[in-house]
Design a protein around this motif. Structure first.
Motif, short mmCIF file in Angstrom:
data_model
loop_
_atom_site.label_atom_id
_atom_site.label_comp_id
_atom_site.label_asym_id
_atom_site.label_seq_id
_atom_site.Cartn_x
_atom_site.Cartn_y
_atom_site.Cartn_z
N LEU A 255 0.83 -1.21 0.00
CA LEU A 255 0.00 0.00 0.00
C LEU A 255 0.87 1.26 0.00
N THR A 256 2.03 1.17 0.64
CA THR A 256 2.88 2.37 0.71
C THR A 256 3.88 2.43 -0.45
N GLU A 257 4.30 1.26 -0.95
CA GLU A 257 5.36 1.26 -1.97
C GLU A 257 4.94 0.66 -3.30
N GLY A 258 3.77 0.04 -3.34
CA GLY A 258 3.33 -0.60 -4.59
C GLY A 258 3.62 -2.08 -4.62
N GLN A 259 3.00 -2.77 -5.57
CA GLN A 259 3.05 -4.23 -5.64
C GLN A 259 4.47 -4.77 -5.92
#
Lengths: 263, 263
Positions: free
Chosen positions: A35-39
């Motif tokens: 959620l904070t850095e991406g998949q």
């Protein structure tokens, strides 16, 4: 920076939800990495190119928990690991009554191997996750990587079996254990993360099989009461209303009208 | 009377085999209840009418381990429970070389929550058991309680997927972890019950999918080497040659020619 980093696909509650609920219920700070850095944060863990790969086995799949230099995989294992490190007592009461201080103190120690309840909690959680896996297989009975649309016939058969036979069998076991316990939770000694896991399982079943659960759940009143109790516990309620709680989508719990039914 | 009682269906190795191998490898005395008392010993555990039912949750299924007043279920959980109580070091060497005494001493303490390897062993075992479950589903993809003969079409599809996609994916993860480890076992610190579990998984796969494994296993030389190493370890070798080792039959690992294939 939070001590705990949770690595899992963004966009679904999924298997990480069992971990999130425990972290939330104990007010333990964590970072939900996707959620904070991406998949993109997921791939290094399963490919083996993650920080700490020299001292930790490469996980087969997410969820993964990173705690400093330690990297832990497998949902039930992450929960057990956390329970041995988190000393905040699990409070799943609505806040109406005063807790007994002695009880509160007893619950505030991290899980220990000397206490059989540590293993009972793990067994109950593994059983809850077994049904969670079977629910996944209702839409993916023959091939994990193929589309549901390519296995609809087998999916119908699997969903029929899970609805008719497996859900009642598992729910009967949970009901039996709640009936044996004087605490209103699965273990007589009080709330554990297995109760949170049962809440999440029931919640997902209600989403995926609404017609079936509407008919079935009243037969298991203690399971239903536990579900409602956990849902109303202040920390869980606040979490469920927050944007940290992700919506069901194309994950484990999916709603396909043709896979649901009263029976 | 043995301290540990193991409760599981007689007539197949099944999920209890992961537990038996660990008990055998550590020379821990145990009683295999269904072999000594018959299959009737199982029912009280899952119905809830077992000795100790007032202080232990009712298991969903066997295997179950009884240790005095404590009753533990779920295969991976039983192994973890035993590892925290058994202090005999796991010796999976062929006996050709002298062990380093310091290493030996380190391995002779029961598993502790302070040691991340306790959780790494549990995660590896849970992953091994995940493939074990998928293998079960190759002959029972849509209904646990129905006959294989009534779900042959879906079984063929599921077996194709497990052979082609899932077995290589899991084996690649095990190979990667063995390659990272300097010990020849899954963890650098030395042998654990996860290595025994991997042995059992590979052994079952060789029985259920002989054509596939003949083609596939050479691609994972470290997995194959571990398999051979465990198989030749004196305690395991003696066990495999004893009548305590039950034959594969209509359990998890079954041989159906139509479900096997080189690809």
């Amino acid at each position: 920076m939070s001590k705990y980093e949770l690595v899992y696909h963004a966009g679904i509650p999924g298997r990480a939800e069992f971990v999130r609920l425990y972290l939330e219920a104990t007010s333990t700070p964590y970072e939900d990495k996707a959620l904070t850095e991406g998949q993109d944060c997921i791939k290094p863990y399963v490919s083996g190119e993650f920080e700490g790969s020299d001292t930790n086995p490469t996980p087969f799949a997410v969820p993964v928990l990173k705690d400093g230099d330690v990297v832990i995989s497998q949902t039930a294992n992450i929960l057990l690991y956390l329970a041995t490190r988190i000393s905040t007592p699990l409070d799943l009461e609505g806040g109406e009554k005063d807790d007994d201080r002695a009880t509160k103190k007893a619950k505030s120690s991290p899980a220990s191997f000397d206490n059989p309840d540590t293993f009972h909690t793990n067994a109950l959680t593994l059983t809850i996750l077994d049904l969670n896996n079977e629910v996944h297989d209702t839409h993916h009975p023959v091939s994990v990587m193929s589309y549901y649309e390519d296995q609809k016939e087998a999916a119908k058969q699997k969903a029929d079996d899970v609805r008719k036979n497996r859900m009642p069998k598992f729910l009967a076991n949970f009901e039996k254990n709640l009936a044996k316990s004087s605490s209103g939770f699965l273990l007589p000694s009080g709330p554990t993360y297995a109760d949170l896991a049962l809440f999440q399982l029931v919640d997902g079943l209600k989403f995926a099989f609404p017609a079936r659960m509407k008919k079935l759940l009243p037969d298991y009143p203690k399971v239903e009461a536990l579900y409602e109790r956990v849902k109303k516990a202040p920390k869980i309620k606040a979490y469920l209303e927050s944007d940290r709680r992700q919506k069901y989508s194309l994950g484990i719990f999916r709603y396909y009208e043709e896979l649901d039914g009263e029976e």
